[in-house]
Design a protein around this motif. Structure first.
Motif, PDB file in Angstrom:
ATOM      1  N   GLN A 268       0.811  -1.213   0.000  1.00  0.00           N
ATOM      2  CA  GLN A 268       0.000   0.000   0.000  1.00  0.00           C
ATOM      3  C   GLN A 268       0.846   1.266   0.000  1.00  0.00           C
ATOM      4  O   GLN A 268       0.381   2.317  -0.438  1.00  0.00           O
ATOM      5  N   ASN A 269       2.072   1.165   0.492  1.00  0.00           N
ATOM      6  CA  ASN A 269       2.950   2.324   0.537  1.00  0.00           C
ATOM      7  C   ASN A 269       4.386   1.827   0.361  1.00  0.00           C
ATOM      8  O   ASN A 269       4.917   1.144   1.229  1.00  0.00           O
TER       9      ASN A 269
ATOM     10  N   ALA B  81       6.825   5.723  -7.945  1.00  0.00           N
ATOM     11  CA  ALA B  81       6.127   4.720  -7.136  1.00  0.00           C
ATOM     12  C   ALA B  81       6.333   4.914  -5.637  1.00  0.00           C
ATOM     13  O   ALA B  81       5.637   4.283  -4.842  1.00  0.00           O
TER      14      ALA B  81
ATOM     15  N   GLN C 141       6.095   5.847  -1.921  1.00  0.00           N
ATOM     16  CA  GLN C 141       4.996   6.211  -1.029  1.00  0.00           C
ATOM     17  C   GLN C 141       3.640   6.096  -1.721  1.00  0.00           C
ATOM     18  O   GLN C 141       2.701   6.803  -1.375  1.00  0.00           O
ATOM     19  N   ARG C 142       3.575   5.192  -2.688  1.00  0.00           N
ATOM     20  CA  ARG C 142       2.315   4.943  -3.397  1.00  0.00           C
ATOM     21  C   ARG C 142       1.962   3.462  -3.294  1.00  0.00           C
ATOM     22  O   ARG C 142       2.802   2.616  -2.991  1.00  0.00           O
ATOM     23  N   CYS C 143       0.710   3.168  -3.548  1.00  0.00           N
ATOM     24  CA  CYS C 143       0.254   1.778  -3.625  1.00  0.00           C
ATOM     25  C   CYS C 143       0.829   1.180  -4.913  1.00  0.00           C
ATOM     26  O   CYS C 143       0.525   1.660  -6.014  1.00  0.00           O
ATOM     27  N   THR C 144       1.656   0.144  -4.786  1.00  0.00           N
ATOM     28  CA  THR C 144       2.492  -0.277  -5.917  1.00  0.00           C
ATOM     29  C   THR C 144       2.455  -1.784  -6.130  1.00  0.00           C
ATOM     30  O   THR C 144       2.397  -2.563  -5.183  1.00  0.00           O
TER      31      THR C 144
ATOM     32  N   VAL D 162       2.156   1.814 -10.352  1.00  0.00           N
ATOM     33  CA  VAL D 162       1.354   2.461  -9.309  1.00  0.00           C
ATOM     34  C   VAL D 162      -0.100   2.059  -9.497  1.00  0.00           C
ATOM     35  O   VAL D 162      -0.672   2.206 -10.584  1.00  0.00           O
TER      36      VAL D 162
END
Length: 233
Positions: A190-191, A213, A215-218, A231
């Motif tokens: 999720q992060n 990507a 601090q993103r849902c990856t 992402v």
């Protein structure tokens, strides 16, 4: 006695006589990702460097690597290497991967006797689900399946799975999916704030992760022997 699963780095040597350019490139890699190599056991892959199976050459290489505090303990793809030579340098042969399939005639004969049937049965899938954060210094493993973490993964923690890795929270530590060589494994989080992500041994560290990507849902996967990061949201 208890068996234990061990992850190790593999350094593939592509020339019989590593030169100053090789060591300069290695030093640059050590400066770029020191946390990846710190204290990690290492195996030398000699498939492309048969000349290194000689005493003088392997000894010189090991001296250079151990001076850099790289903990080399074994060799792979070094068929026919003298056992006394390995002992002298504190090395063991490491066998990886699956055995080649039997010829059809031999396989049929083995199947008739019932021996091959038992040998070819893969271990049952054993997925692991952790309903808690993974703290720094912890290692969580799913040796025969997927690993799911419902919580955050702290810096300094390590996740290892034969299959996929799912993190329903922030991934700050290391995540290594497809640890037995499964190039179809995936990592979902999720992060993404990881120190290292790897699939089937191909890895990227925090310094080389796709900035888009972070601090993103990856979703992380392999394509053409390259780690790709998508992402999701």
């Amino acid at each position: 006695m208890r068996g234990r699963f061990l992850t190790a780095l593999v350094l593939r040597i592509d020339r019989d006589s590593p030169d100053p350019a090789f060591y300069a490139q290695l030093d640059e890699q050590l400066r770029t990702t020191p946390q990846f190599f710190a204290g990690a056991p290492m195996v030398l892959d000699l498939a492309n460097a048969p000349g290194l199976r000689e005493d003088g050459r392997i000894g010189d290489l090991l001296a250079h690597l151990r001076t850099r505090e790289l903990r080399v303990f074994g060799v792979q793809n070094a068929h026919g290497m003298d056992e006394a030579l390995l002992d002298r340098h504190g090395l063991i042969p490491v066998t990886t991967g699956r055995d080649a399939p039997l010829p059809r005639a031999a396989a049929a004969a083995a199947a008739a006797s019932g021996a091959a049937a038992a040998a070819d049965v893969p271990p049952p899938v054993q997925n692991v689900v952790i309903h808690a954060p993974v703290r720094s210094g912890q290692r969580v493993m799913a040796e025969h399946g997927d690993l799911t973490i419902i919580g955050t993964v702290a810096s300094g923690a390590e996740l290892v799975a034969a299959g996929n890795i799912h993190v329903y929270g922030t991934l700050r530590g290391r995540a290594m999916a497809g640890c037995h060589g499964d190039e179809g494994a995936h990592i979902f989080c999720q992060n993404l704030s990881a120190e290292l992500v790897a699939i089937a041994g191909l890895y990227q560290t925090s310094e080389t992760l796709d900035a888009a990507a972070l601090q993103r849902c990856t979703h992380i996967y392999l394509r053409d022997e390259k780690l790709c990061m998508e992402v999701i949201a």
